[in-house]
Motif scaffolding. Structure first.
Motif, PDB file in Angstrom:
ATOM      1  N   ALA A 255       0.835  -1.200   0.000  1.00  0.00           N
ATOM      2  CA  ALA A 255       0.000   0.000   0.000  1.00  0.00           C
ATOM      3  C   ALA A 255       0.863   1.239   0.000  1.00  0.00           C
ATOM      4  O   ALA A 255       0.621   2.188  -0.764  1.00  0.00           O
ATOM      5  CB  ALA A 255      -0.900  -0.020   1.218  1.00  0.00           C
ATOM      6  N   GLY A 256       1.910   1.230   0.840  1.00  0.00           N
ATOM      7  CA  GLY A 256       2.804   2.386   0.899  1.00  0.00           C
ATOM      8  C   GLY A 256       3.384   2.690  -0.464  1.00  0.00           C
ATOM      9  O   GLY A 256       3.357   3.833  -0.939  1.00  0.00           O
ATOM     10  N   ALA A 257       3.868   1.637  -1.131  1.00  0.00           N
ATOM     11  CA  ALA A 257       4.464   1.814  -2.454  1.00  0.00           C
ATOM     12  C   ALA A 257       3.439   2.339  -3.442  1.00  0.00           C
ATOM     13  O   ALA A 257       3.696   3.275  -4.210  1.00  0.00           O
ATOM     14  CB  ALA A 257       5.038   0.490  -2.939  1.00  0.00           C
ATOM     15  N   LEU A 258       2.259   1.742  -3.378  1.00  0.00           N
ATOM     16  CA  LEU A 258       1.203   2.103  -4.321  1.00  0.00           C
ATOM     17  C   LEU A 258       0.796   3.567  -4.155  1.00  0.00           C
ATOM     18  O   LEU A 258       0.730   4.330  -5.130  1.00  0.00           O
ATOM     19  CB  LEU A 258       0.002   1.181  -4.084  1.00  0.00           C
TER      20      LEU A 258
ATOM     21  N   VAL B 206       7.406   3.260   5.346  1.00  0.00           N
ATOM     22  CA  VAL B 206       6.444   2.185   5.669  1.00  0.00           C
ATOM     23  C   VAL B 206       6.670   1.018   4.716  1.00  0.00           C
ATOM     24  O   VAL B 206       6.770  -0.141   5.126  1.00  0.00           O
ATOM     25  CB  VAL B 206       4.992   2.689   5.531  1.00  0.00           C
ATOM     26  N   THR B 207       6.787   1.362   3.437  1.00  0.00           N
ATOM     27  CA  THR B 207       6.966   0.328   2.418  1.00  0.00           C
ATOM     28  C   THR B 207       8.162  -0.542   2.709  1.00  0.00           C
ATOM     29  O   THR B 207       8.067  -1.763   2.782  1.00  0.00           O
ATOM     30  CB  THR B 207       7.169   0.989   1.051  1.00  0.00           C
ATOM     31  N   LEU B 208       9.297   0.105   2.885  1.00  0.00           N
ATOM     32  CA  LEU B 208      10.533  -0.652   3.036  1.00  0.00           C
ATOM     33  C   LEU B 208      10.546  -1.464   4.332  1.00  0.00           C
ATOM     34  O   LEU B 208      10.882  -2.637   4.341  1.00  0.00           O
ATOM     35  CB  LEU B 208      11.722   0.296   2.982  1.00  0.00           C
ATOM     36  N   THR B 209      10.130  -0.797   5.418  1.00  0.00           N
ATOM     37  CA  THR B 209      10.182  -1.475   6.716  1.00  0.00           C
ATOM     38  C   THR B 209       9.293  -2.704   6.732  1.00  0.00           C
ATOM     39  O   THR B 209       9.728  -3.783   7.126  1.00  0.00           O
ATOM     40  CB  THR B 209       9.698  -0.528   7.828  1.00  0.00           C
TER      41      THR B 209
ATOM     42  N   ILE C  80       6.639   0.791  -9.713  1.00  0.00           N
ATOM     43  CA  ILE C  80       6.224   0.318  -8.401  1.00  0.00           C
ATOM     44  C   ILE C  80       4.713   0.092  -8.301  1.00  0.00           C
ATOM     45  O   ILE C  80       4.260  -0.848  -7.645  1.00  0.00           O
ATOM     46  CB  ILE C  80       6.743   1.296  -7.321  1.00  0.00           C
ATOM     47  N   ILE C  81       3.926   0.894  -8.997  1.00  0.00           N
ATOM     48  CA  ILE C  81       2.467   0.741  -8.891  1.00  0.00           C
ATOM     49  C   ILE C  81       2.027  -0.638  -9.397  1.00  0.00           C
ATOM     50  O   ILE C  81       1.425  -1.398  -8.637  1.00  0.00           O
ATOM     51  CB  ILE C  81       1.731   1.882  -9.619  1.00  0.00           C
TER      52      ILE C  81
ATOM     53  N   SER D 233      -5.468  -0.507   4.604  1.00  0.00           N
ATOM     54  CA  SER D 233      -4.639  -0.511   5.813  1.00  0.00           C
ATOM     55  C   SER D 233      -3.462   0.443   5.664  1.00  0.00           C
ATOM     56  O   SER D 233      -3.013   1.033   6.645  1.00  0.00           O
ATOM     57  CB  SER D 233      -4.154  -1.933   6.114  1.00  0.00           C
ATOM     58  N   GLY D 234      -2.974   0.616   4.430  1.00  0.00           N
ATOM     59  CA  GLY D 234      -1.859   1.540   4.196  1.00  0.00           C
ATOM     60  C   GLY D 234      -2.231   2.969   4.536  1.00  0.00           C
ATOM     61  O   GLY D 234      -1.473   3.697   5.195  1.00  0.00           O
ATOM     62  N   ILE D 235      -3.426   3.394   4.118  1.00  0.00           N
ATOM     63  CA  ILE D 235      -3.879   4.755   4.425  1.00  0.00           C
ATOM     64  C   ILE D 235      -4.055   4.907   5.930  1.00  0.00           C
ATOM     65  O   ILE D 235      -3.687   5.924   6.526  1.00  0.00           O
ATOM     66  CB  ILE D 235      -5.215   5.063   3.715  1.00  0.00           C
ATOM     67  N   ALA D 236      -4.591   3.856   6.562  1.00  0.00           N
ATOM     68  CA  ALA D 236      -4.834   3.922   8.000  1.00  0.00           C
ATOM     69  C   ALA D 236      -3.519   4.092   8.763  1.00  0.00           C
ATOM     70  O   ALA D 236      -3.419   4.937   9.658  1.00  0.00           O
ATOM     71  CB  ALA D 236      -5.567   2.671   8.467  1.00  0.00           C
ATOM     72  N   ILE D 237      -2.495   3.315   8.383  1.00  0.00           N
ATOM     73  CA  ILE D 237      -1.225   3.440   9.116  1.00  0.00           C
ATOM     74  C   ILE D 237      -0.580   4.789   8.812  1.00  0.00           C
ATOM     75  O   ILE D 237       0.046   5.401   9.681  1.00  0.00           O
ATOM     76  CB  ILE D 237      -0.255   2.272   8.832  1.00  0.00           C
ATOM     77  N   LEU D 238      -0.773   5.292   7.603  1.00  0.00           N
ATOM     78  CA  LEU D 238      -0.220   6.609   7.254  1.00  0.00           C
ATOM     79  C   LEU D 238      -0.802   7.678   8.170  1.00  0.00           C
ATOM     80  O   LEU D 238      -0.078   8.533   8.685  1.00  0.00           O
ATOM     81  CB  LEU D 238      -0.517   6.917   5.789  1.00  0.00           C
ATOM     82  N   ILE D 239      -2.113   7.596   8.396  1.00  0.00           N
ATOM     83  CA  ILE D 239      -2.751   8.587   9.268  1.00  0.00           C
ATOM     84  C   ILE D 239      -2.186   8.496  10.683  1.00  0.00           C
ATOM     85  O   ILE D 239      -1.884   9.512  11.320  1.00  0.00           O
ATOM     86  CB  ILE D 239      -4.286   8.388   9.260  1.00  0.00           C
ATOM     87  N   LEU D 240      -1.988   7.255  11.160  1.00  0.00           N
ATOM     88  CA  LEU D 240      -1.434   7.085  12.507  1.00  0.00           C
ATOM     89  C   LEU D 240      -0.040   7.698  12.600  1.00  0.00           C
ATOM     90  O   LEU D 240       0.282   8.403  13.568  1.00  0.00           O
ATOM     91  CB  LEU D 240      -1.332   5.594  12.848  1.00  0.00           C
TER      92      LEU D 240
END
Lengths: 329, 441
Positions: B79-82, B105-108, B213-214, B252-259
């Motif tokens: 999700a991070g990459a996308l 986020v993507t790499l980790t 990457i997309i 879930s990617g957007i959710a973790i980004l917000i956090l």
């Protein structure tokens, strides 16, 4: 050559009896039979002692006795050699559900033969009930050694493989223990060595087992963290013996044999494989999944025992196992 | 040498204190995280020595919390990459401050995820067999290929996005850091001097990488879904799985980004860069995704419910049964499909904090959703489980599994803490371009 039914039946029995005793080894399927056909041409002239043999396509041939030789049992193969399969063989199993009374001897005999821990079952007996009007019946289930095996498809490293003799075996020296084969198998046939086997450790001390190289044909010695399952006992076939579950069953419910020979045996009685399936409406469990199992079932009609017989010797706790079915009936 | 312009200095200036000498709080955080990771490592060693009998997994439920974590983290990563790729390619200006967080986020998570596969397999020392004896027919190998190539692309992309900032940090005389860090900046800025030609080249490279990457992440997550979809197992054998997995990943990617945004905004005082607008925009994205998620879930359950095939109805009945998975089922659907709509759609409830809390709930709900995909399906084979041993019938995770999981989360946080010490968490050069109104697309 006598061709009437009676002698045909006689000769088949005789053959199978001697065949099983002498050893259903490597050469019967291919090598021996080719030598048989050569031999039968000569026999007309010289009047030596003849014996009758059944070919894989159901014909009876006479062979000079001196031209035949007993097949010496071969050792279970190891390593890449074990991926090849016994030439000319196509193992099948037929389980007669009308005879099973949950004696549990197939399971326990297999467990001791394969040095499994208590609770580890290559062959397990389930209680089944298909719909509300049919009677519950006992359903022994092992690995079906499918011709289109889901487990072999998903294995990432080729640790499990399909052999020319029909067996689906596991090379635990290759297995990484990812367990995807277990989840892929629709029949829950595979089990995992969650810890070191207690029974095997004991045996190891006694016989110095640990020096032995792993053979997929015996599934021994086992390794913690790898997958294991029923192996169709090709090592027993090499010695001309029947698998542990077959010899264990007191009811003679399990038949094992060779599709090429068209013969199956439960140790006391030998039947024609295809004819039996035809006459007794043999079927394969979950045929619609397209896995093409090599284990066939004969339906539980005219059962030798009512299913309750199988519950008699069980403790209340063991009966809980079959709660889902017993509640319904 | 390039001239350091004013805006950049201003932006970089905001971050210089956080990049300098680590304070006591930072060191304590690192030590605590390392301790959690150490305990998890010990638990893993214990599992290797004793065998997987110390986990809750048994012959039916052979894949459990570890695989759930694997799906979860890989989902975050793709999700991070996308999202980063879309932000970059579409030149979404408001998204620029978030790019770096997404890339980290993507790499980790792409590193944490596969660790859980390693933990889950019975013979971790034979991990390399996956490369040595790889069978291309196996869905697991598709996944290995996807993850390895994605990891490669992501590392390259991440480094590209760091080049300009590293070059600036290298040339920044006000930044007092140890020599090895200066050396690190020098190496990984690859001799970038902000000349016109270099800038053009770098931006072209970034565009190409974003474009790669997309699709890579969509393919990779579909392959992960097929790891399950290709099995003949009720609850897994489902054609909707690939798009469903991609959608839940982005969700879930957007959710973790917000956090993460919320954390950095609050503790790094980044109100100037991460504004309420960001929360609102991402909140609206969550809203749309939650509708899609509800729609996908509904169509998954309704199709298996309507025809009530035997094993499928047994599986579904476990979802309605509160002694089985009823609570988890309600939780995962209510918090991922219904609550976000209420919180975000009504301006009355919408605030930075409420959106953040919703995001946290969504993340937990999606973790449970993955659990509901993996575990109940394994507990419902075609031949019903007949066993007297309770742990054989019903899976429950043991302390070993929880400790390893916790270590994975700690590792995720640790990398974040270190990365934000290494370079500003807001891509300074991107902000500078934004200020100058530059678009390279």
């Amino acid at each position: 050559m006598p061709k009437d039914e009676k002698s045909k039946e006689f000769s088949r029995r005789k053959f199978l009896k001697s065949g099983l005793a002498v050893g259903a080894g490597t050469f019967i399927g291919g090598g021996l039979l080719s030598s048989c056909s050569k031999a039968s041409n000569i026999t007309e002239e010289k009047k030596t002692e003849m014996i009758k043999l059944l070919t894989t396509d159901g014909r009876i041939v006479e062979v000079e006795k001196t031209k035949t030789y007993p097949v010496t049992p071969s050792e279970p193969t190891v390593g890449d050699e074990a991926r090849k399969g016994i030439p000319g063989r196509k193992f099948v199993m037929v389980i007669d559900l009308s005879r099973c009374a949950n004696a549990g001897k197939c399971t326990s005999n297999c467990q001791s033969g394969h040095k499994l821990d208590p609770g580890q079952e290559y062959m397990s007996v389930h209680l089944m009930k298909d719909h509300k009007y049919n009677d519950p019946y006992w359903f022994p289930k092992n690995c079906y050694h499918c011709d289109n095996p889901s487990c072999v498809k998903v294995c990432p490293v080729g640790a499990t493989f399909k052999r020319s003799d029909g067996c689906v075996l596991i090379d635990v020296d290759r297995c990484i223990g990812c367990k995807f084969c277990i989840s892929a198998c629709p029949y829950s046939a595979r089990i995992f060595n969650w810890k070191e086997r207690i029974n095997e450790l004991k045996a190891e001390n006694a016989e110095d087992e640990d020096k032995k190289q792993f053979s997929p044909e015996t599934s021994l010695p086992a390794q913690m963290g790898t997958v294991t399952k029923c192996d169709f006992c090709p090592d027993m076939s090499r010695q001309g013996k029947l698998p542990y579950c077959v010899t264990g069953c007191p009811m003679g419910a399990i038949y094992f044999g060779d599709e090429n020979e068209d013969a199956i045996s439960n140790g006391t009685e030998t039947l024609r494989f295809k004819q039996t399936l035809k006459e007794k409406a043999g079927y394969r469990y979950l045929e619609e999944l397209g896995t093409q199992p090599r284990v066939y079932y004969l339906p539980p009609v005219n059962k030798s025992f009512p299913y309750e017989v199988g519950l008699k010797d069980l403790t209340d706790e063991q009966k809980l196992k079959y709660k889902n079915i017993l509640d319904k009936s | 040498m390039n001239t350091v312009n004013k805006e950049y200095k201003e932006i970089l200036g905001d971050f210089l204190p956080s990049l300098g000498k680590p304070d006591r709080k930072w060191i304590t955080t690192i030590i605590v995280l390392l301790m959690i990771i150490g305990i998890g490592l010990l638990a893993f060693v214990y599992q290797v020595i004793e065998g997987q009998v110390v986990t809750g997994m048994r012959d039916h439920v052979v894949l459990a919390v570890y695989i759930v974590n694997f799906i979860f983290f890989i989902g975050l990563s793709y999700a991070g990459a996308l999202i980063a790729g879309v932000f970059h390619l579409a030149g979404i200006n408001w998204g620029r401050p978030l790019l770096r967080m997404l890339e980290i986020v993507t790499l980790t998570s792409l590193i944490v995820g596969p660790i859980f596969i390693l933990v889950c397999i019975g013979r971790p020392e034979r991990f390399l067999y996956m490369f040595l004896y790889a069978r291309i027919q196996s869905p697991l190998i598709w996944d290995v290929i996807a993850i390895v190539s994605d990891l490669f692309f992501c590392i390259v992309y991440l480094n590209f996005t760091y080049i300009k900032d590293f070059a600036k940090l290298r040339d920044c005389s006000e930044l007092k850091v140890s020599n090895w860090r200066k050396k690190l900046y020098t190496i990984f800025s690859w001799g970038y001097n902000n000349t016109k030609a270099q800038e053009k080249l770098l931006n072209q490279a970034l565009n190409i990488m974003a474009a790669i990457i997309i699709p890579t992440s969509i393919i990779a997550y579909s392959l992960l879904a097929w790891l399950f979809g290709m099995n003949q197992r009720v609850g897994w054998h489902n054609s909707i799985f690939a798009p469903y997995f991609v959608l839940t990943a982005v969700y879930s990617g957007i959710a973790i980004l917000i956090l993460i945004m919320w954390y950095y905004r609050k503790y790094f005082k980044l109100e100037k860069y991460i504004t309420k607008e960001h929360f609102n925009y991402l909140g609206f994205t969550l809203l749309i995704l939650s509708l899609f998620y509800g729609y996908f879930s509904f169509s998954e359950y309704i199709t298996s419910w309507y025809n009530s095939q035997k094993t499928e109805s047994i599986l579904l009945s476990k979802f309605w049964d509160f002694s089985e998975y009823g609570t988890m089922f309600i939780f995962s659907n209510v918090f991922a499909a219904i609550i976000p709509i209420i919180i975000i759609a009504f301006p009355k409830f919408r605030s930075i904090n409420s959106i953040t809390i919703t995001s946290a709930l969504i993340l937990i709900a999606l973790w449970f959703k993955r659990y509901l995909i993996v575990v109940p399906s394994l507990e419902t084979p075609y031949i019903p489980i007949q066993d007297t041993r309770m742990e054989w019938v019903h899976y429950s995770a043991t302390w070993v599994e929880w400790l390893v999981t916790l270590a994975g989360v700690a590792f995720f946080v640790l990398v974040f803490v270190i990365m934000s010490k290494l370079a500003p968490i807001i891509p300074v050069s991107e902000m500078e371009e934004k200020a100058r109104g530059i678009r390279f697309f």
